[in-house]
Design a protein around this motif. Sequence first.
Motif, PDB file in Angstrom:
ATOM      1  N   PHE A  89       0.811  -1.213   0.000  1.00 28.83           N
ATOM      2  CA  PHE A  89       0.000   0.000   0.000  1.00 28.83           C
ATOM      3  C   PHE A  89       0.851   1.273   0.000  1.00 28.83           C
ATOM      4  CE2 PHE A  89      -2.218  -3.409   2.213  1.00 28.83           C
ATOM      5  CZ  PHE A  89      -3.382  -3.492   1.470  1.00 28.83           C
ATOM      6  N   GLY A  90       2.147   1.131  -0.017  1.00 28.31           N
ATOM      7  CA  GLY A  90       3.034   2.283  -0.046  1.00 28.31           C
ATOM      8  C   GLY A  90       4.477   1.827  -0.090  1.00 28.31           C
ATOM      9  N   ASP A  91       5.372   2.709  -0.502  1.00 31.53           N
ATOM     10  CA  ASP A  91       6.782   2.370  -0.631  1.00 31.53           C
ATOM     11  C   ASP A  91       7.520   2.567   0.694  1.00 31.53           C
ATOM     12  OD1 ASP A  91       6.450   1.784  -3.312  1.00 31.53           O
ATOM     13  OD2 ASP A  91       6.972   3.814  -3.974  1.00 31.53           O
ATOM     14  N   PRO A  92       8.692   1.936   0.825  1.00 29.08           N
ATOM     15  CA  PRO A  92       9.502   2.145   2.025  1.00 29.08           C
ATOM     16  C   PRO A  92       9.846   3.619   2.208  1.00 29.08           C
ATOM     17  CG  PRO A  92      10.307   0.259   0.780  1.00 29.08           C
ATOM     18  CD  PRO A  92       9.284   0.932  -0.084  1.00 29.08           C
ATOM     19  N   SER A  93       9.996   4.020   3.472  1.00 27.22           N
ATOM     20  CA  SER A  93      10.308   5.405   3.813  1.00 27.22           C
ATOM     21  C   SER A  93      11.682   5.485   4.462  1.00 27.22           C
ATOM     22  CB  SER A  93       9.258   5.961   4.778  1.00 27.22           C
ATOM     23  OG  SER A  93       7.968   5.913   4.216  1.00 27.22           O
ATOM     24  N   PRO A  94      12.321   6.655   4.416  1.00 28.81           N
ATOM     25  CA  PRO A  94      13.602   6.823   5.115  1.00 28.81           C
ATOM     26  C   PRO A  94      13.456   6.449   6.589  1.00 28.81           C
ATOM     27  CG  PRO A  94      13.229   8.678   3.653  1.00 28.81           C
ATOM     28  CD  PRO A  94      11.963   7.880   3.648  1.00 28.81           C
ATOM     29  N   GLY A  95      14.415   5.694   7.082  1.00 31.67           N
ATOM     30  CA  GLY A  95      14.378   5.226   8.465  1.00 31.67           C
ATOM     31  C   GLY A  95      13.904   3.800   8.602  1.00 31.67           C
ATOM     32  N   ASP A  96      13.163   3.285   7.624  1.00 32.07           N
ATOM     33  CA  ASP A  96      12.677   1.901   7.690  1.00 32.07           C
ATOM     34  C   ASP A  96      13.850   0.918   7.625  1.00 32.07           C
ATOM     35  OD1 ASP A  96      10.153   2.955   7.676  1.00 32.07           O
ATOM     36  OD2 ASP A  96       9.555   2.110   5.742  1.00 32.07           O
ATOM     37  N   VAL A  97      13.787  -0.118   8.444  1.00 29.23           N
ATOM     38  CA  VAL A  97      14.735  -1.231   8.348  1.00 29.23           C
ATOM     39  C   VAL A  97      14.075  -2.284   7.473  1.00 29.23           C
ATOM     40  CG1 VAL A  97      15.993  -3.018   9.603  1.00 29.23           C
ATOM     41  CG2 VAL A  97      15.734  -0.731  10.603  1.00 29.23           C
ATOM     42  N   VAL A  98      14.685  -2.577   6.327  1.00 26.68           N
ATOM     43  CA  VAL A  98      14.049  -3.458   5.348  1.00 26.68           C
ATOM     44  C   VAL A  98      14.912  -4.683   5.063  1.00 26.68           C
ATOM     45  CG1 VAL A  98      12.779  -1.570   4.246  1.00 26.68           C
ATOM     46  CG2 VAL A  98      15.047  -2.177   3.390  1.00 26.68           C
ATOM     47  N   VAL A  99      14.245  -5.765   4.715  1.00 31.48           N
ATOM     48  CA  VAL A  99      14.902  -6.970   4.215  1.00 31.48           C
ATOM     49  C   VAL A  99      14.655  -7.026   2.713  1.00 31.48           C
ATOM     50  CG1 VAL A  99      14.885  -9.502   4.228  1.00 31.48           C
ATOM     51  CG2 VAL A  99      14.747  -8.242   6.369  1.00 31.48           C
ATOM     52  N   PHE A 100      15.698  -7.292   1.952  1.00 28.10           N
ATOM     53  CA  PHE A 100      15.582  -7.283   0.494  1.00 28.10           C
ATOM     54  C   PHE A 100      16.476  -8.348  -0.128  1.00 28.10           C
ATOM     55  CE2 PHE A 100      18.931  -4.384   1.766  1.00 28.10           C
ATOM     56  CZ  PHE A 100      19.975  -4.635   0.863  1.00 28.10           C
ATOM     57  N   LYS A 101      16.129  -8.721  -1.348  1.00 29.83           N
ATOM     58  CA  LYS A 101      16.958  -9.645  -2.118  1.00 29.83           C
ATOM     59  C   LYS A 101      18.102  -8.845  -2.739  1.00 29.83           C
ATOM     60  CE  LYS A 101      12.930 -12.446  -3.351  1.00 29.83           C
ATOM     61  NZ  LYS A 101      12.073 -12.923  -4.477  1.00 29.83           N
ATOM     62  N   GLY A 102      19.312  -9.318  -2.528  1.00 30.75           N
ATOM     63  CA  GLY A 102      20.466  -8.594  -3.036  1.00 30.75           C
ATOM     64  C   GLY A 102      20.500  -8.551  -4.558  1.00 30.75           C
ATOM     65  N   PRO A 103      20.678  -7.358  -5.160  1.00 31.62           N
ATOM     66  CA  PRO A 103      20.925  -7.284  -6.603  1.00 31.62           C
ATOM     67  C   PRO A 103      22.190  -8.060  -6.967  1.00 31.62           C
ATOM     68  CG  PRO A 103      20.390  -5.117  -5.701  1.00 31.62           C
ATOM     69  CD  PRO A 103      20.609  -6.031  -4.523  1.00 31.62           C
ATOM     70  N   ASN A 235      12.837  -5.371  -5.144  1.00 29.93           N
ATOM     71  CA  ASN A 235      13.630  -6.374  -4.430  1.00 29.93           C
ATOM     72  C   ASN A 235      13.307  -6.434  -2.944  1.00 29.93           C
ATOM     73  OD1 ASN A 235      15.005  -6.326  -6.946  1.00 29.93           O
ATOM     74  ND2 ASN A 235      16.886  -7.007  -5.970  1.00 29.93           N
ATOM     75  N   VAL A 236      12.549  -5.452  -2.447  1.00 26.80           N
ATOM     76  CA  VAL A 236      12.260  -5.393  -1.017  1.00 26.80           C
ATOM     77  C   VAL A 236      11.239  -6.465  -0.648  1.00 26.80           C
ATOM     78  CG1 VAL A 236      11.312  -3.987   0.846  1.00 26.80           C
ATOM     79  CG2 VAL A 236      12.847  -2.956  -0.850  1.00 26.80           C
ATOM     80  N   ILE A 237      11.559  -7.257   0.363  1.00 29.70           N
ATOM     81  CA  ILE A 237      10.678  -8.321   0.836  1.00 29.70           C
ATOM     82  C   ILE A 237       9.687  -7.784   1.867  1.00 29.70           C
ATOM     83  CG2 ILE A 237      10.612 -10.514   2.094  1.00 29.70           C
ATOM     84  CD1 ILE A 237      13.420 -11.081   0.883  1.00 29.70           C
ATOM     85  N   GLY A 238      10.163  -6.944   2.763  1.00 31.59           N
ATOM     86  CA  GLY A 238       9.278  -6.403   3.788  1.00 31.59           C
ATOM     87  C   GLY A 238      10.036  -5.567   4.791  1.00 31.59           C
ATOM     88  N   LYS A 239       9.321  -5.095   5.785  1.00 30.79           N
ATOM     89  CA  LYS A 239       9.871  -4.229   6.830  1.00 30.79           C
ATOM     90  C   LYS A 239      10.120  -5.031   8.101  1.00 30.79           C
ATOM     91  CE  LYS A 239       8.783  -0.059   9.519  1.00 30.79           C
ATOM     92  NZ  LYS A 239       7.790   1.025   9.740  1.00 30.79           N
ATOM     93  N   ALA A 240      11.309  -4.895   8.670  1.00 27.64           N
ATOM     94  CA  ALA A 240      11.635  -5.548   9.933  1.00 27.64           C
ATOM     95  C   ALA A 240      10.955  -4.782  11.061  1.00 27.64           C
ATOM     96  CB  ALA A 240      13.143  -5.582  10.131  1.00 27.64           C
ATOM     97  N   VAL A 241      10.098  -5.463  11.823  1.00 28.50           N
ATOM     98  CA  VAL A 241       9.303  -4.773  12.844  1.00 28.50           C
ATOM     99  C   VAL A 241       9.622  -5.207  14.270  1.00 28.50           C
ATOM    100  CG1 VAL A 241       7.397  -4.266  11.280  1.00 28.50           C
ATOM    101  CG2 VAL A 241       7.414  -6.431  12.541  1.00 28.50           C
ATOM    102  N   ALA A 242      10.213  -6.398  14.451  1.00 28.74           N
ATOM    103  CA  ALA A 242      10.455  -6.861  15.824  1.00 28.74           C
ATOM    104  C   ALA A 242      11.539  -7.926  15.854  1.00 28.74           C
ATOM    105  CB  ALA A 242       9.170  -7.422  16.434  1.00 28.74           C
ATOM    106  N   ILE A 243      12.208  -8.014  16.997  1.00 27.09           N
ATOM    107  CA  ILE A 243      13.151  -9.097  17.262  1.00 27.09           C
ATOM    108  C   ILE A 243      12.389 -10.157  18.054  1.00 27.09           C
ATOM    109  CG2 ILE A 243      15.294  -9.747  18.424  1.00 27.09           C
ATOM    110  CD1 ILE A 243      16.190  -6.800  18.109  1.00 27.09           C
ATOM    111  N   VAL A 244      12.352 -11.377  17.539  1.00 24.69           N
ATOM    112  CA  VAL A 244      11.567 -12.437  18.187  1.00 24.69           C
ATOM    113  C   VAL A 244      12.433 -13.459  18.923  1.00 24.69           C
ATOM    114  CG1 VAL A 244       9.633 -12.181  16.609  1.00 24.69           C
ATOM    115  CG2 VAL A 244      11.473 -13.754  16.011  1.00 24.69           C
ATOM    116  N   LEU A 245      13.695 -13.566  18.563  1.00 26.27           N
ATOM    117  CA  LEU A 245      14.637 -14.450  19.245  1.00 26.27           C
ATOM    118  C   LEU A 245      16.021 -13.829  19.189  1.00 26.27           C
ATOM    119  CD1 LEU A 245      13.609 -18.039  18.000  1.00 26.27           C
ATOM    120  CD2 LEU A 245      13.363 -17.135  20.321  1.00 26.27           C
TER     121      LEU A 245
END
Length: 261
Positions: A89-103, A235-245
């Motif tokens: 619903f929107g693109d990543p913003s500055p400050g977001d921690v993102v996981v992505f597939k490496g080019p 290439n962005v998979i999603g936004k990192a939102v929490a540490i679970v382990l």
Amino acid sequence: MVDTPQESTAPGSGADGPDTRSESPRKKPRSFWRELPVLIVVALLMSFVLQTFIARVYLIPSESMEPTLHGCAGCTGDRILVEKIGYHFGDPSPGDVVVFKGPDSWNTEFKSTRSSNVVVRGFQELGSIVGLVPPDENDLVKRVIATGGQKVECCDAQGRVLVDGKPLDEPYIVYDFPFHPGTQDCTTPIKSGRCFGPYTVPEGNLWVMGDNRSNSADSRYHVGDEYNGTVPIDNVIGKAVAIVLPPSRWGTISSPNPQTN
């Protein structure tokens, strides 16, 4: 004389007579072991849908995001929850921690985790589909610094990254290259390791950097590739939102916008 209706005297229908109507046989409950395969298939399908479209857990294998995310040598790497819905619903913003597939240029040191045995590799691929095995791809985690159309460079007189000429406020940075105005900065013969740019981010791409600036092969390291060091949003998979382990590291991952007004 009026005839009085007579009650049926059909066999088995009398008040005192036995009811001889046949009853439908009760269904025998299914055995748990017969239902178990169905339950397993349903669970695997739910896992596939959840991890493909909603959220997935990823392991941090490097220290490029220290101290925000642990992945240092000898320590237990963080496992982070990455949500995948928001960026539909929107693109990543500055400050977001993102996981992505490496080019392509980011994959030179990537080594496949798949077995050379065809059968084992097949099970690994099947496990990856349902989220039991990590995907066989170079998944990386960095922080978004600038987006399409913005100019990024370093540094100002205080050693800060600039986006469109404005310095960033980055409280998450702990480890960075030395910067000493007049002694070791971007104008001295021996430049500070912080210095780079300026570069303009192509539309549809992101400039990303690790929080551990002195030990992160991020956009600065790949400026010679086809994307000028940036990462396509596709290439962005999603936004990192929490540490679970591990449990001692449980918590949310902050995404403050570093760009000042």
